[in-house]
Design an enzyme around this catalytic site. Structure first.
Site, short mmCIF file in Angstrom:
data_model
loop_
_atom_site.label_atom_id
_atom_site.label_comp_id
_atom_site.label_asym_id
_atom_site.label_seq_id
_atom_site.Cartn_x
_atom_site.Cartn_y
_atom_site.Cartn_z
N HIS A 1 67.53 17.82 -14.59
CA HIS A 1 68.57 18.03 -13.58
C HIS A 1 69.20 16.68 -13.27
O HIS A 1 68.81 15.98 -12.34
CB HIS A 1 67.99 18.64 -12.30
CG HIS A 1 68.96 18.58 -11.16
ND1 HIS A 1 70.10 19.35 -11.11
CD2 HIS A 1 69.00 17.81 -10.05
CE1 HIS A 1 70.79 19.05 -10.01
NE2 HIS A 1 70.14 18.11 -9.36
N GLY B 1 67.93 22.11 3.95
CA GLY B 1 67.04 22.87 4.83
C GLY B 1 67.82 23.73 5.81
O GLY B 1 67.51 24.91 6.02
N ASP C 1 72.85 24.29 -11.23
CA ASP C 1 73.62 23.92 -12.43
C ASP C 1 74.00 25.16 -13.23
O ASP C 1 75.13 25.28 -13.72
CB ASP C 1 72.80 22.96 -13.29
CG ASP C 1 72.28 21.78 -12.48
OD1 ASP C 1 73.11 21.04 -11.94
OD2 ASP C 1 71.06 21.62 -12.37
N ASN D 1 65.35 15.18 -5.42
CA ASN D 1 65.58 14.42 -6.66
C ASN D 1 64.79 13.13 -6.73
O ASN D 1 64.51 12.53 -5.70
CB ASN D 1 67.07 14.12 -6.78
CG ASN D 1 67.80 15.32 -7.34
OD1 ASN D 1 67.31 15.99 -8.23
ND2 ASN D 1 68.99 15.59 -6.80
N ASN E 1 59.94 7.99 -4.21
CA ASN E 1 59.72 9.43 -4.13
C ASN E 1 58.42 9.84 -4.81
O ASN E 1 57.78 10.80 -4.39
CB ASN E 1 60.92 10.18 -4.69
CG ASN E 1 62.04 10.23 -3.67
OD1 ASN E 1 61.81 10.62 -2.54
ND2 ASN E 1 63.22 9.80 -4.05
N GLN F 1 52.10 15.07 -1.42
CA GLN F 1 52.41 16.49 -1.24
C GLN F 1 51.63 17.34 -2.25
O GLN F 1 51.10 18.40 -1.91
CB GLN F 1 53.91 16.74 -1.35
CG GLN F 1 54.66 16.11 -0.16
CD GLN F 1 56.15 16.37 -0.15
OE1 GLN F 1 56.70 16.94 -1.08
NE2 GLN F 1 56.79 15.93 0.92
N ALA G 1 62.87 19.98 6.01
CA ALA G 1 63.45 21.17 6.64
C ALA G 1 64.59 20.86 7.60
O ALA G 1 65.41 21.73 7.88
CB ALA G 1 62.34 21.95 7.36
P1 NAX Z 1 69.05 15.28 3.45
O1 NAX Z 1 68.97 13.79 3.39
O2 NAX Z 1 70.08 15.95 4.29
O3 NAX Z 1 67.64 15.86 3.91
C1 NAX Z 1 66.45 15.41 3.37
C2 NAX Z 1 65.40 15.62 4.43
O4 NAX Z 1 64.14 15.29 3.87
C3 NAX Z 1 65.59 14.72 5.67
O5 NAX Z 1 65.61 15.51 6.84
C4 NAX Z 1 64.38 13.79 5.62
O6 NAX Z 1 63.89 13.47 6.92
C5 NAX Z 1 63.39 14.67 4.86
N1 NAX Z 1 62.31 13.92 4.23
C6 NAX Z 1 62.34 12.70 3.64
N2 NAX Z 1 61.13 12.34 3.24
C7 NAX Z 1 60.30 13.36 3.54
C8 NAX Z 1 58.92 13.57 3.39
N3 NAX Z 1 58.14 12.63 2.85
N4 NAX Z 1 58.39 14.72 3.84
C9 NAX Z 1 59.16 15.66 4.42
N5 NAX Z 1 60.49 15.50 4.61
C10 NAX Z 1 61.04 14.37 4.18
O7 NAX Z 1 69.15 15.77 1.94
P2 NAX Z 1 69.61 17.17 1.36
O8 NAX Z 1 71.07 17.17 1.17
O9 NAX Z 1 68.99 18.25 2.16
O10 NAX Z 1 68.98 17.10 -0.11
C11 NAX Z 1 67.58 17.14 -0.30
C12 NAX Z 1 67.24 16.78 -1.73
O11 NAX Z 1 67.79 17.74 -2.62
C13 NAX Z 1 67.81 15.44 -2.20
O12 NAX Z 1 66.80 14.75 -2.91
C14 NAX Z 1 68.92 15.85 -3.15
O13 NAX Z 1 69.18 14.85 -4.11
C15 NAX Z 1 68.34 17.08 -3.74
N6 NAX Z 1 69.26 18.00 -4.42
C16 NAX Z 1 68.80 18.64 -5.51
C17 NAX Z 1 69.57 19.57 -6.18
C18 NAX Z 1 69.03 20.29 -7.37
O14 NAX Z 1 69.78 21.06 -7.96
N7 NAX Z 1 67.79 20.12 -7.78
C19 NAX Z 1 70.96 19.87 -5.78
C20 NAX Z 1 71.26 19.47 -4.39
C21 NAX Z 1 70.60 18.19 -3.91
O15 NAX Z 1 71.37 17.12 -4.37
#
Ligand code: NAX
Length: 327
Positions: A187, A17, A159, A131, A105, A112, A12
């Site tokens: 994806h 988030g 997408d 991802n 992951n 989770q 979040a």
């Molecule tokens: P950020 O790195 O800005 O934020 C991720 C957040 O997740 C961080 O605040 C981190 O502390 C938190 N986090 C990590 N491990 C965790 C856990 N075990 N429990 C709870 N929180 C945890 O990434 P952001 O740009 O927000 O992207 C988030 C994810 O979305 C990435 O994996 C990214 O690759 C994926 N995406 C997926 C898309 C899709 O279409 N499916 C598109 C956008 C994005 O690339």
């Protein structure tokens, strides 16, 4: 006043988030008369930053926001969740192989999934964004005891929206004139944006855009590589558009689909279109009542489409095999 819908969001304090929470709290996800309670989950180290986000949520004085909880404890975070939006994940670092990322992951989504099974509401629906989202979704689904597989989704809506926007720009129409746009498969860069089945103002795309070379050699790579193009331009990955994709995904699953249309989301295959049962693959989806959904049957696949879908499904099988020990 209706009872609040409880929405749990992982990651979040991350950039998606930050774009997503305000859309949910404002009513964009569930409508202007539906209160929401947010349960925000982060790793311990990010909880102070998350408190800053909560301060901003407070400062919006959203009429629909019925409460906010922050926690690093998964059971606390998913308690009573009607929707679990799994956004957080560990990004691919320098020198990290794709399989390393799948493994790291995978561990997160195991825990989770288990916590969702233990603590979420009976009607919980789960959308995985982090991802590699299809395979993370598969892992969470396998570990969420008692939650039916049809309640798990992985996001390909960004997408789809990207594909609609590219086709609309080429045809000189509004993106809302593009319908029946299906993203098939994973994806990832193997995803297949199916221009053969899509329509522009009700006509097949291939009739409106009479340029097969553009469709195959420009349009498809543009959609597949759009994420990389955003990173190059912005110096950071897509966030607001990704958050918008989450809002659209949930709205589409909660709202009857327009006659004749469909939307894209990855679901647990039951073998539709020859896609191996059990994989989380993106397909054309409809809902009649905003609760249950079905894969649209009878979409004709050209030989070209078949090859592209098979390649993306083969990638999903490879990812699944790489995390077999976690399933
Ligand atoms: P950020 O790195 O800005 O934020 C991720 C957040 O997740 C961080 O605040 C981190 O502390 C938190 N986090 C990590 N491990 C965790 C856990 N075990 N429990 C709870 N929180 C945890 O990434 P952001 O740009 O927000 O992207 C988030 C994810 O979305 C990435 O994996 C990214 O690759 C994926 N995406 C997926 C898309 C899709 O279409 N499916 C598109 C956008 C994005 O690339």
């Amino acid at each position: 006043m209706k009872n609040p819908i409880t929405v749990s969001v992982t990651g979040a304090a991350g950039q998606i988030g930050y774009a997503l929470l305000f859309r949910i709290a404002s009513g964009a996800m569930f409508g202007p008369d539906q209160p929401v309670a947010l349960r925000l989950i982060e790793i311990e180290a990010a909880l102070p930053a998350l408190e800053g986000v909560v301060m901003e949520l407070d400062d919006c004085a959203f009429p629909l926001l019925a409460g906010v909880t922050t926690t690093a404890d998964l059971d606390e975070g998913f308690r009573g969740a009607n929707w679990a939006l799994l956004v957080g994940s560990v990004p691919r670092g320098p020198g990290m192989e794709r399989n390393d990322l799948l493994g790291i992951n995978g561990q997160i989504f195991t825990g989770q999934g288990e916590a969702i099974g233990r603590s979420a509401a009976d009607d919980v629906r789960v959308v995985v964004v982090g991802n590699p989202c299809n395979t993370n979704c598969l892992i969470a689904m396998r570990h969420a005891a008692g939650v039916p597989s049809e309640r798990f989704f992985a996001m390909t809506r960004l997408d789809e929206n990207r594909a609609k926007s590219q086709l609309a720009a080429k045809a000189g129409v509004h993106s809302s004139d593009v319908t029946n746009m299906c993203i098939w498969g994973n994806h990832s860069s193997t995803q297949y944006p199916d221009f053969y089945s899509a329509k522009i103002q009700g006509k097949p795309v291939t009739e409106v855009i009479d340029d097969m070379a553009w469709l195959k050699d420009t349009f498809i790579p543009a959609v597949q590589q759009r994420g990389a193009a955003i990173i190059k331009a912005r110096g950071a990955s897509s966030a607001a558009s990704a958050a918008n994709g989450v809002v659209d995904t949930v709205r589409s699953l909660c709202t009857p689909t327009a006659a004749g249309d469909w939307f894209s989301v990855a679901v647990c295959s039951r073998g539709e279109y020859g896609i191996e049962a059990g994989l989380i693959a993106s397909m054309p989806i409809r809902t009649e009542d905003g609760k249950s959904w079905s894969v649209v049957e009878g979409v004709e696949l050209s030989e070209y489409s078949r090859e592209k879908i098979d390649a993306s499904v083969a990638e999903l099988q490879g990812e699944r095999d790489a995390v077999k020990h976690l399933l």
